[in-house]
Write a protein that holds these residues in place. Structure first.
Motif, PDB file in Angstrom:
ATOM      1  N   ASP A 212       0.821  -1.200  -0.034  1.00 35.36           N
ATOM      2  CA  ASP A 212      -0.168  -0.119  -0.212  1.00 35.36           C
ATOM      3  C   ASP A 212       0.731   1.306  -0.055  1.00 35.36           C
ATOM      4  O   ASP A 212       2.022   1.204   0.136  1.00 35.36           O
ATOM      5  N   GLY A 226      -4.511   7.086   5.896  1.00 39.19           N
ATOM      6  CA  GLY A 226      -5.133   5.769   5.914  1.00 39.19           C
ATOM      7  C   GLY A 226      -4.640   4.942   4.966  1.00 39.19           C
ATOM      8  O   GLY A 226      -4.635   3.665   4.960  1.00 39.19           O
ATOM      9  N   MET A 269      -2.735  -8.965   9.943  1.00 39.32           N
ATOM     10  CA  MET A 269      -2.039  -8.329   9.006  1.00 39.32           C
ATOM     11  C   MET A 269      -0.521  -7.933   9.477  1.00 39.32           C
ATOM     12  O   MET A 269      -0.491  -7.130  10.418  1.00 39.32           O
ATOM     13  N   ARG A 287      -6.741  -7.171  11.717  1.00 39.99           N
ATOM     14  CA  ARG A 287      -7.718  -6.943  11.070  1.00 39.99           C
ATOM     15  C   ARG A 287      -7.238  -6.857   9.426  1.00 39.99           C
ATOM     16  O   ARG A 287      -6.387  -6.828   9.061  1.00 39.99           O
ATOM     17  N   GLY A 289      -6.803  -4.963   5.802  1.00 39.74           N
ATOM     18  CA  GLY A 289      -5.931  -3.644   5.642  1.00 39.74           C
ATOM     19  C   GLY A 289      -7.028  -2.927   4.865  1.00 39.74           C
ATOM     20  O   GLY A 289      -7.877  -3.505   4.149  1.00 39.74           O
ATOM     21  N   ASP A 290      -6.899  -1.553   4.995  1.00 42.31           N
ATOM     22  CA  ASP A 290      -7.682  -0.667   4.072  1.00 42.31           C
ATOM     23  C   ASP A 290      -6.674   0.498   3.476  1.00 42.31           C
ATOM     24  O   ASP A 290      -5.838   1.173   4.337  1.00 42.31           O
ATOM     25  N   GLU A 292      -5.731  -2.342   1.290  1.00 39.50           N
ATOM     26  CA  GLU A 292      -5.351  -3.499   0.801  1.00 39.50           C
ATOM     27  C   GLU A 292      -6.256  -4.536   0.511  1.00 39.50           C
ATOM     28  O   GLU A 292      -6.202  -5.277  -0.628  1.00 39.50           O
TER      29      GLU A 292
HETATM   30  N1  GLY Z   1      -3.505   0.245   4.947  1.00 36.38           N
HETATM   31  C1  GLY Z   1      -2.813   0.105   6.465  1.00 36.38           C
HETATM   32  C2  GLY Z   1      -3.964  -0.296   7.209  1.00 36.38           C
HETATM   33  O1  GLY Z   1      -4.925  -0.708   6.957  1.00 36.38           O
HETATM   34  O2  GLY Z   1      -3.603  -0.054   8.454  1.00 36.38           O
END
Ligand code: GLY
Length: 424
Positions: A212, A226, A269, A287, A289-290, A292
């Motif tokens: 990311d 984020g 993760m 949890r 990823g965001d 990802e």
């Molecule tokens: N992309 C990193 C996170 O979800 O913390």
């Protein structure tokens, strides 16, 4: 089976989208969800931290499986409360979530179980932290111990920057109690990779690796966000590197957490740096990823509901090998001007009602419906994911999707994947 997904971001939209394809799933609820999620699931007006109300909702609606997106409810013990009522929920207990919610716990755990990571020191007293920095070699990485919405990690190049970061975290308390303790570690050099994996407390199955882009501006510059984009898989993670990640990081972490009496169930993760000395852990998250997830799930062929259930039912050891689509996937985050600082909300978004780009998905994050019109409702507004034969084509597809979206103050990075593509 009825499923409840907790969260309101692009990650949760991707989870709901993937669960919707499962033969096991009849109905999906999402609390609180967003405008995009409301098109494919029933959004429920409950906050992610309203544990009691969420438990009551799950009981009342006979929810067969709950999937938690963000870390905050996990750190507050939502899994413990659901389990007390015999409700099936994917994720770690409050105690196991400390692998993300306390960086000091996480680093001490890694040290104890010989999981490769950068050398570090922890401090509760500001003067001692400054004293350490005065005789240390820069650059250093200063981290607030607790949760800080992805903003609690600061890379400092000299003593002036270190002093400012320590003052902000420990004296001004810009991250509140998260900064009661800090961790100072050596800066690692290499290619970053995210390895998400599903565990049932004893066994662990890795998903495809991804990368990311955390920083706001091109070239991975500017403030941490984020996440401004991600891609999957990462060709530089060869089979041999993946074996190292599994043998030296994922498996010993699951073993160690079990030894500690706090087995880790759910999605682990690992944020990793591939150094000359092998993969080393930058941080763990408890949890998905965001962003990802928005890049990884479109390539997953395996039924996500079945995979999530194996974590809860502790049947991962007999679960078939994960099945993946060939090719690559890339997600570009569309944000609102000012993000990750202050930004406006309620700005009308154009280009989504007739959004049609083959193999391109618009995952909503900060969106809402106002008088039936789609408007921005957060800093990260959308994640546009493209899939194709290779990364370049997947990115081209994602950016074609991005070009269709218009709103005042639209902002996105134009160089997602640059660390890999420039080497070609
Ligand atoms: N992309 C990193 C996170 O979800 O913390």
């Amino acid at each position: 089976m009825k499923v409840l997904v907790i969260g309101s971001g692009g990650r949760e939209h991707a989870i709901v989208w993937k669960l919707k394809k499962s033969k096991k799933v009849d109905k999906i609820f999402c609390a609180p969800g967003n405008a995009g999620i409301s098109k494919i699931a029933k959004c429920v007006n409950l906050k992610v931290e309203s544990t009691k109300a969420l438990v009551e909702f799950a009981l009342r609606n006979k929810i067969g499986l709950t999937v938690v997106g963000p870390e905050v409810p996990l750190a507050k013990g939502i899994v413990n409360e659901f389990q007390k009522k015999k409700l099936k929920i994917v994720g770690p207990s409050k105690e196991a979530a400390k692998i993300e919610s306390s960086k000091v716990f996480s680093k001490n755990f890694m040290k104890q179980y010989h999981i490769p990571t950068a050398p570090f020191k922890t401090f509760k007293i500001y003067a001692e932290a400054i004293g350490f920095c005065n005789s240390a070699q820069f650059p250093l990485v200063i981290k607030a111990d607790g949760l800080a919405a992805g903003k609690g990690v600061i890379i400092v190049k000299n003593i002036a920057e270190a002093t400012k970061a320590l003052e902000d975290i420990m004296m001004t308390k810009v991250f509140g109690n998260a900064g009661t303790q800090v961790l100072i570690e050596s800066f690692m050099v290499g290619q970053e990779v995210t390895s998400m994996a599903v565990s049932d407390g004893k066994n662990i199955i890795p998903l495809l690796p991804s990368q990311d882009h955390t920083q706001a501006y091109a070239g991975d510059k500017g403030p941490n966000t984020g996440g401004m984009g991600a891609f999957c898989p990462t060709d530089f993670v060869t089979k041999d590197v993946m074996t190292q990640i599994f043998d030296h990081v994922l498996a010993p972490t699951i073993h160690g957490m079990s030894q500690e009496g706090i087995p880790f169930k759910g999605v682990l993760m690992a944020g990793l740096m591939l150094t000359d000395a092998g993969p080393k852990v930058l941080e763990f998250n408890c949890r998905f990823g965001d962003p990802e997830t928005q890049a990884v799930l479109p390539l997953l062929k395996t039924d996500l509901a079945e995979l999530m259930l194996t974590s809860v039912n502790q049947t991962l050891s007999s679960f078939p090998k994960l099945s993946w689509r060939q090719g690559s996937s890339a997600c570009v985050t569309i944000a609102s001007k000012g993000y990750p600082g202050k930004y406006n909300k309620g700005i009308p978004i154009k280009g989504l009602h007739d959004f049609k780009e083959e193999n391109c998905f618009a995952f909503h994050a900060g969106t809402a419906l106002k008088e039936k019109k789609l408007v921005t409702a957060g800093g990260r507004v959308l994640g546009i994911t493209g899939t194709d034969k290779n990364l370049q084509l997947a990115l081209d597809r994602a950016y074609r999707g991005v070009s269709k979206i218009k709103f005042n103050g639209i902002m996105f990075r134009k160089d997602i994947g640059f660390r890999v593509l420039k080497k070609k």
